[in-house]
Design a protein around this motif. Structure first.
Motif, PDB file in Angstrom:
ATOM      1  N   ALA A 246       0.813  -1.218   0.000  1.00  0.00           N
ATOM      2  CA  ALA A 246       0.000   0.000   0.000  1.00  0.00           C
ATOM      3  C   ALA A 246       0.845   1.266   0.000  1.00  0.00           C
ATOM      4  CB  ALA A 246      -0.924   0.009   1.218  1.00  0.00           C
ATOM      5  N   SER A 247       2.075   1.191   0.509  1.00  0.00           N
ATOM      6  CA  SER A 247       2.907   2.396   0.633  1.00  0.00           C
ATOM      7  C   SER A 247       3.845   2.600  -0.545  1.00  0.00           C
ATOM      8  CB  SER A 247       3.729   2.327   1.921  1.00  0.00           C
ATOM      9  OG  SER A 247       4.639   1.233   1.897  1.00  0.00           O
ATOM     10  N   ARG A 248       3.716   1.792  -1.592  1.00  0.00           N
ATOM     11  CA  ARG A 248       4.580   1.980  -2.759  1.00  0.00           C
ATOM     12  C   ARG A 248       4.252   3.306  -3.447  1.00  0.00           C
ATOM     13  NH1 ARG A 248       8.506   0.275  -1.267  1.00  0.00           N
ATOM     14  NH2 ARG A 248       7.306   0.454   0.659  1.00  0.00           N
ATOM     15  N   ARG A 249       5.165   3.763  -4.247  1.00  0.00           N
ATOM     16  CA  ARG A 249       5.000   5.065  -4.905  1.00  0.00           C
ATOM     17  C   ARG A 249       3.782   5.106  -5.818  1.00  0.00           C
ATOM     18  NH1 ARG A 249      10.952   7.686  -6.057  1.00  0.00           N
ATOM     19  NH2 ARG A 249      11.866   7.151  -4.050  1.00  0.00           N
ATOM     20  N   TRP A 250       3.367   3.973  -6.323  1.00  0.00           N
ATOM     21  CA  TRP A 250       2.198   3.933  -7.206  1.00  0.00           C
ATOM     22  C   TRP A 250       0.907   3.774  -6.422  1.00  0.00           C
ATOM     23  CZ3 TRP A 250       0.273  -0.773  -5.985  1.00  0.00           C
ATOM     24  CH2 TRP A 250       1.182  -1.771  -5.612  1.00  0.00           C
ATOM     25  N   ALA A 251       1.005   3.689  -5.083  1.00  0.00           N
ATOM     26  CA  ALA A 251      -0.190   3.490  -4.257  1.00  0.00           C
ATOM     27  C   ALA A 251      -0.371   4.698  -3.327  1.00  0.00           C
ATOM     28  CB  ALA A 251      -0.075   2.181  -3.483  1.00  0.00           C
ATOM     29  N   ILE A 252      -0.401   4.442  -2.003  1.00  0.00           N
ATOM     30  CA  ILE A 252      -0.608   5.541  -1.044  1.00  0.00           C
ATOM     31  C   ILE A 252       0.761   6.030  -0.593  1.00  0.00           C
ATOM     32  CG2 ILE A 252      -1.892   6.277   0.994  1.00  0.00           C
ATOM     33  CD1 ILE A 252      -3.550   3.751   0.758  1.00  0.00           C
ATOM     34  N   ARG A 253       1.332   6.895  -1.381  1.00  0.00           N
ATOM     35  CA  ARG A 253       2.745   7.256  -1.232  1.00  0.00           C
ATOM     36  C   ARG A 253       3.045   8.021   0.053  1.00  0.00           C
ATOM     37  NH1 ARG A 253       6.175  10.154  -6.123  1.00  0.00           N
ATOM     38  NH2 ARG A 253       8.252   9.880  -5.192  1.00  0.00           N
ATOM     39  N   LYS A 254       2.059   8.672   0.627  1.00  0.00           N
ATOM     40  CA  LYS A 254       2.301   9.524   1.790  1.00  0.00           C
ATOM     41  C   LYS A 254       2.627   8.726   3.048  1.00  0.00           C
ATOM     42  CE  LYS A 254      -2.601   9.839   3.056  1.00  0.00           C
ATOM     43  NZ  LYS A 254      -3.750  10.769   3.222  1.00  0.00           N
ATOM     44  N   PHE A 255       2.286   7.442   3.100  1.00  0.00           N
ATOM     45  CA  PHE A 255       2.515   6.645   4.310  1.00  0.00           C
ATOM     46  C   PHE A 255       3.978   6.226   4.378  1.00  0.00           C
ATOM     47  CE2 PHE A 255      -2.171   5.131   4.302  1.00  0.00           C
ATOM     48  CZ  PHE A 255      -2.552   6.299   4.942  1.00  0.00           C
ATOM     49  N   ARG A 256       4.833   7.158   4.795  1.00  0.00           N
ATOM     50  CA  ARG A 256       6.258   6.898   4.841  1.00  0.00           C
ATOM     51  C   ARG A 256       6.673   6.406   6.222  1.00  0.00           C
ATOM     52  NH1 ARG A 256       5.622   5.706   0.678  1.00  0.00           N
ATOM     53  NH2 ARG A 256       7.669   4.771   0.968  1.00  0.00           N
ATOM     54  N   THR A 257       7.524   5.416   6.257  1.00  0.00           N
ATOM     55  CA  THR A 257       8.021   4.859   7.507  1.00  0.00           C
ATOM     56  C   THR A 257       9.257   5.608   7.976  1.00  0.00           C
ATOM     57  OG1 THR A 257       7.104   2.654   7.137  1.00  0.00           O
ATOM     58  CG2 THR A 257       9.053   2.802   8.550  1.00  0.00           C
ATOM     59  N   PHE A 258       9.291   5.932   9.262  1.00  0.00           N
ATOM     60  CA  PHE A 258      10.430   6.602   9.883  1.00  0.00           C
ATOM     61  C   PHE A 258      11.583   5.612  10.010  1.00  0.00           C
ATOM     62  CE2 PHE A 258      12.763   7.639  13.798  1.00  0.00           C
ATOM     63  CZ  PHE A 258      13.176   8.933  13.508  1.00  0.00           C
ATOM     64  N   LYS A 259      12.681   5.912   9.327  1.00  0.00           N
ATOM     65  CA  LYS A 259      13.863   5.054   9.299  1.00  0.00           C
ATOM     66  C   LYS A 259      15.108   5.917   9.435  1.00  0.00           C
ATOM     67  CE  LYS A 259      11.738   1.690   6.123  1.00  0.00           C
ATOM     68  NZ  LYS A 259      11.834   1.047   4.802  1.00  0.00           N
ATOM     69  N   PRO A 260      16.283   5.306   9.633  1.00  0.00           N
ATOM     70  CA  PRO A 260      17.506   6.108   9.680  1.00  0.00           C
ATOM     71  C   PRO A 260      17.784   6.882   8.396  1.00  0.00           C
ATOM     72  CG  PRO A 260      17.886   3.957  10.659  1.00  0.00           C
ATOM     73  CD  PRO A 260      16.514   3.909  10.039  1.00  0.00           C
ATOM     74  N   ARG A 261      17.281   6.404   7.273  1.00  0.00           N
ATOM     75  CA  ARG A 261      17.454   7.126   6.005  1.00  0.00           C
ATOM     76  C   ARG A 261      16.113   7.670   5.525  1.00  0.00           C
ATOM     77  NH1 ARG A 261      15.641   4.071   1.773  1.00  0.00           N
ATOM     78  NH2 ARG A 261      15.281   1.857   2.198  1.00  0.00           N
ATOM     79  N   TYR A 262      16.170   8.751   4.748  1.00  0.00           N
ATOM     80  CA  TYR A 262      14.969   9.318   4.153  1.00  0.00           C
ATOM     81  C   TYR A 262      14.673   8.516   2.893  1.00  0.00           C
ATOM     82  CZ  TYR A 262      16.144  13.323   7.123  1.00  0.00           C
ATOM     83  OH  TYR A 262      16.453  14.141   8.187  1.00  0.00           O
ATOM     84  N   GLU A 263      13.559   7.798   2.874  1.00  0.00           N
ATOM     85  CA  GLU A 263      13.317   6.889   1.755  1.00  0.00           C
ATOM     86  C   GLU A 263      12.569   7.545   0.595  1.00  0.00           C
ATOM     87  OE1 GLU A 263      11.016   3.578   3.053  1.00  0.00           O
ATOM     88  OE2 GLU A 263       9.263   4.784   3.567  1.00  0.00           O
ATOM     89  N   ASP A 264      11.743   8.550   0.850  1.00  0.00           N
ATOM     90  CA  ASP A 264      10.945   9.148  -0.226  1.00  0.00           C
ATOM     91  C   ASP A 264      10.443  10.517   0.231  1.00  0.00           C
ATOM     92  OD1 ASP A 264       9.324   9.796  -2.342  1.00  0.00           O
ATOM     93  OD2 ASP A 264       7.855   8.213  -2.007  1.00  0.00           O
ATOM     94  N   ILE A 265      11.226  11.558  -0.013  1.00  0.00           N
ATOM     95  CA  ILE A 265      10.853  12.902   0.430  1.00  0.00           C
ATOM     96  C   ILE A 265       9.569  13.368  -0.239  1.00  0.00           C
ATOM     97  CG2 ILE A 265      11.569  15.323   0.522  1.00  0.00           C
ATOM     98  CD1 ILE A 265      13.163  13.559   2.387  1.00  0.00           C
ATOM     99  N   GLU A 266       9.403  13.054  -1.510  1.00  0.00           N
ATOM    100  CA  GLU A 266       8.210  13.505  -2.227  1.00  0.00           C
ATOM    101  C   GLU A 266       6.943  12.916  -1.604  1.00  0.00           C
ATOM    102  OE1 GLU A 266       6.475  13.942  -6.796  1.00  0.00           O
ATOM    103  OE2 GLU A 266       8.424  13.008  -6.435  1.00  0.00           O
ATOM    104  N   GLY A 267       6.984  11.652  -1.212  1.00  0.00           N
ATOM    105  CA  GLY A 267       5.845  11.063  -0.536  1.00  0.00           C
ATOM    106  C   GLY A 267       5.637  11.650   0.848  1.00  0.00           C
ATOM    107  N   LEU A 268       6.731  11.907   1.553  1.00  0.00           N
ATOM    108  CA  LEU A 268       6.666  12.423   2.917  1.00  0.00           C
ATOM    109  C   LEU A 268       6.011  13.801   2.986  1.00  0.00           C
ATOM    110  CD1 LEU A 268       7.463  11.997   5.889  1.00  0.00           C
ATOM    111  CD2 LEU A 268       9.729  12.888   5.325  1.00  0.00           C
TER     112      LEU A 268
END
Length: 533
Positions: free
Chosen positions: A294-316
């Motif tokens: 569900a959190s893939r870029r082609w789906a509900i992109r805004k649901f970004r997981t907090f991790k040590p690295r920034y995985e998708d700023i545009e979704g965030l």
């Protein structure tokens, strides 16, 4: 998807069937707390949501998320209207809340107000009526566990160190027998809640706001901003606040999540951001099969997981696109980098450690070290994250005027740069007086594809100059009143680079070699979404 996963998923959904009733824990107080440390009468052992605790198959499919945190017994003070805020007594005010939480205004004897809201959420009203009795309701309710219920309590020391205005929420348990909230008592009995200052109205100003004269919401702020050019957003401070959001992984920062402190300064009004509702800080979502998909870029992109690295700023930053476009259009790359450096300097290891110890001790034991390491890693990478965020904003920049007359000056300085300035039109002879300058920024051709200028309600003048080989496309929307467009610029090549959108009547257009006249008989092009409607 592997066959075994497909079979497991199908079986899981069939077993879920209709929405589970009842779903939520009847009382947050831990039923058998005899083995836990004894507490006084003003405290209780509670769980934020033990109904989110599930087995291995459920976690594999829908994510482990923060289920252990929701089910962890923690010691929490019991709400008392005479003791919750030292020095004053609270009394129930008006019921409020969005689609997922219940909230109640509590009025203090000193004139200030506070907001009491439930920590757990019920997304019942967010679903279409036909889905509210299906397994989808249980599925959506279950995903509340992706949020850390205690994350909001960690934020105040971090915001303080970052130089940002903020609320200071406190946790309270409402006893199952509590009736002090009057007719609203049943909505809160047995619940874990958050109590914080209400950031609305001049009566809720405190010394932390300095010389502020009022507190307003985003809709009121934008209304004033578009009415008068002397009303301006503190965009650099907002840039710092938004980088702070990105650092925390707080993806839900739409315009309704902000209040604005109002400052009157030398004939101008400045609006400084006040963030609220820190429900999605440290969000953890993609650790199960369905949430991962569900959190893939082609789906509900805004649901970004907090991790040590920034995985998708545009979704965030997706949820905040509306307010970002209106409150960051003047901020340059160098200013973003300055704010990233400021945050790196002030959000020290000691500050982070102190903040994370605002977790209840059992929660800190589970999440403290991991969260600290992630915050430190994200702090180190903040300049790169700021640069990515800046480039997203810079692709298409909208520069709105106001309902007063303004003069827009567009200067194509070179193949690589274009400067946009906006002046108030006054009766004085010098039309480019420094004290009438409302906006100025130089854009780079390799960063910005399009600039959109909205004159809005005033009788505006747009002047374009400069001769270059390469240039940014300029879209001009004059607005409903008569406007003047003088295009003396030239961008060599086949394509036009100045597009003028307005009605054919009552406007004056002086075309140049790069102008395309897009005027029509209709008035649709005058529309500009001012308040997010």
């Amino acid at each position: 998807m592997p066959f075994t996963y497909r079979v497991s998923l199908f079986s899981f959904l069939v077993l879920m069937g209709c929405a589970r009733q009842p779903y939520f824990q009847p009382d947050a107080r831990v039923p058998n707390a005899a083995s836990l440390r004894p507490l006084g009468p003003d405290s209780a052992w509670v769980t934020a949501g033990r109904h989110y605790q599930r087995g291995a198959l459920h976690n594999a499919l829908l994510g482990k998320h923060y289920r252990p945190v929701w089910a962890m017994p923690v010691a929490m003070p019991v709400l008392g209207l005479r003791t919750a805020v030292p020095g004053t007594t609270l009394k129930p005010g008006k019921m409020g809340g969005g689609f997922q939480t219940s909230s109640l205004t509590l009025d203090a004897a000193n004139g200030r107000s506070y907001v009491l809201r439930t920590l757990d959420k019920d997304p019942f009203k967010t679903l279409p009526k036909v889905m509210r009795k299906t397994f989808l309701l249980t599925l959506v309710r279950d995903q509340t566990s992706a949020g850390n219920p205690y994350a909001a309590f960690v934020v105040p020391p971090l915001a303080q160190a970052a130089g940002l205005l903020h609320t200071t929420p406190l946790p309270f348990y409402i006893a199952a027998s509590d009736t002090t909230l009057g007719p609203f008592s049943k909505r809160f009995q047995g619940k874990v809640t958050l109590l914080e200052e209400r950031q609305d109205g001049k009566e809720n100003l405190d010394p932390s706001f300095g010389k502020a004269t009022d507190l307003v919401d985003s809709e009121d702020m934008l209304e004033k901003r578009y009415d008068d050019p002397t009303h301006q957003i503190d965009e650099v401070q907002f840039a710092r606040a938004r980088l702070f959001d990105i650092w925390l992984g707080d993806w839900d920062r739409h315009e309704g999540q902000w209040q604005w402190a109002v400052y009157e300064e030398k004939g101008r009004t400045r609006y400084q951001p006040v963030p609220k509702d820190r429900d999605q800080v440290f969000y953890r979502f993609d650790d199960g099969l369905l949430p991962y998909l569900a959190s893939r870029r082609w789906a509900i992109r805004k649901f970004r997981t907090f991790k040590p690295r920034y995985e998708d700023i545009e979704g965030l930053v997706k949820n905040a696109r509306f307010i970002d476009a209106r409150a960051l259009h003047a901020v340059t790359r160098s200013q973003f980098q300055q704010q990233a450096a400021y945050l790196q300097q002030h959000l020290t290891d000691a500050v982070i450690t102190t903040a994370l110890h605002r977790f209840p001790p059992p929660v800190y034991a589970l999440e403290g070290q991991h969260t600290q390491q992630a915050l430190q890693a994200r702090r180190a990478a903040l300049p790169q994250a700021a640069n990515t965020f800046y480039k997203l904003l810079a692709k298409h920049v909208t520069i709105p005027g106001t309902d007063k007359p303004e003069r827009f000056l567009v200067e194509r300085l070179s193949d690589t740069t274009t400067r946009v300035s906006m002046y108030r039109i006054t009766d004085k002879e010098d039309k480019y007086r420094a004290d009438s300058l409302c906006y100025q920024r130089t854009f780079r051709t390799d960063e910005t594809q399009r600039l959109t200028l909205h004159g809005l309600g005033g009788q505006d003048v747009f002047e374009l100059s400069g001769e270059v080989n390469r240039g940014i496309r300029i879209d001009i929307y004059g607005g409903p009143k008569p406007d003047v467009v003088i295009d003396k610029s030239r961008v060599r090549g086949w394509g036009k680079k100045t597009f003028y959108y307005d009605t054919k009547r009552d406007n004056e257009l002086t075309k140049g070699p790069s102008t395309r006249d897009k005027t029509t008989k209709g008035v649709k092009m005058h529309a500009y979404d001012r308040e997010g409607s």
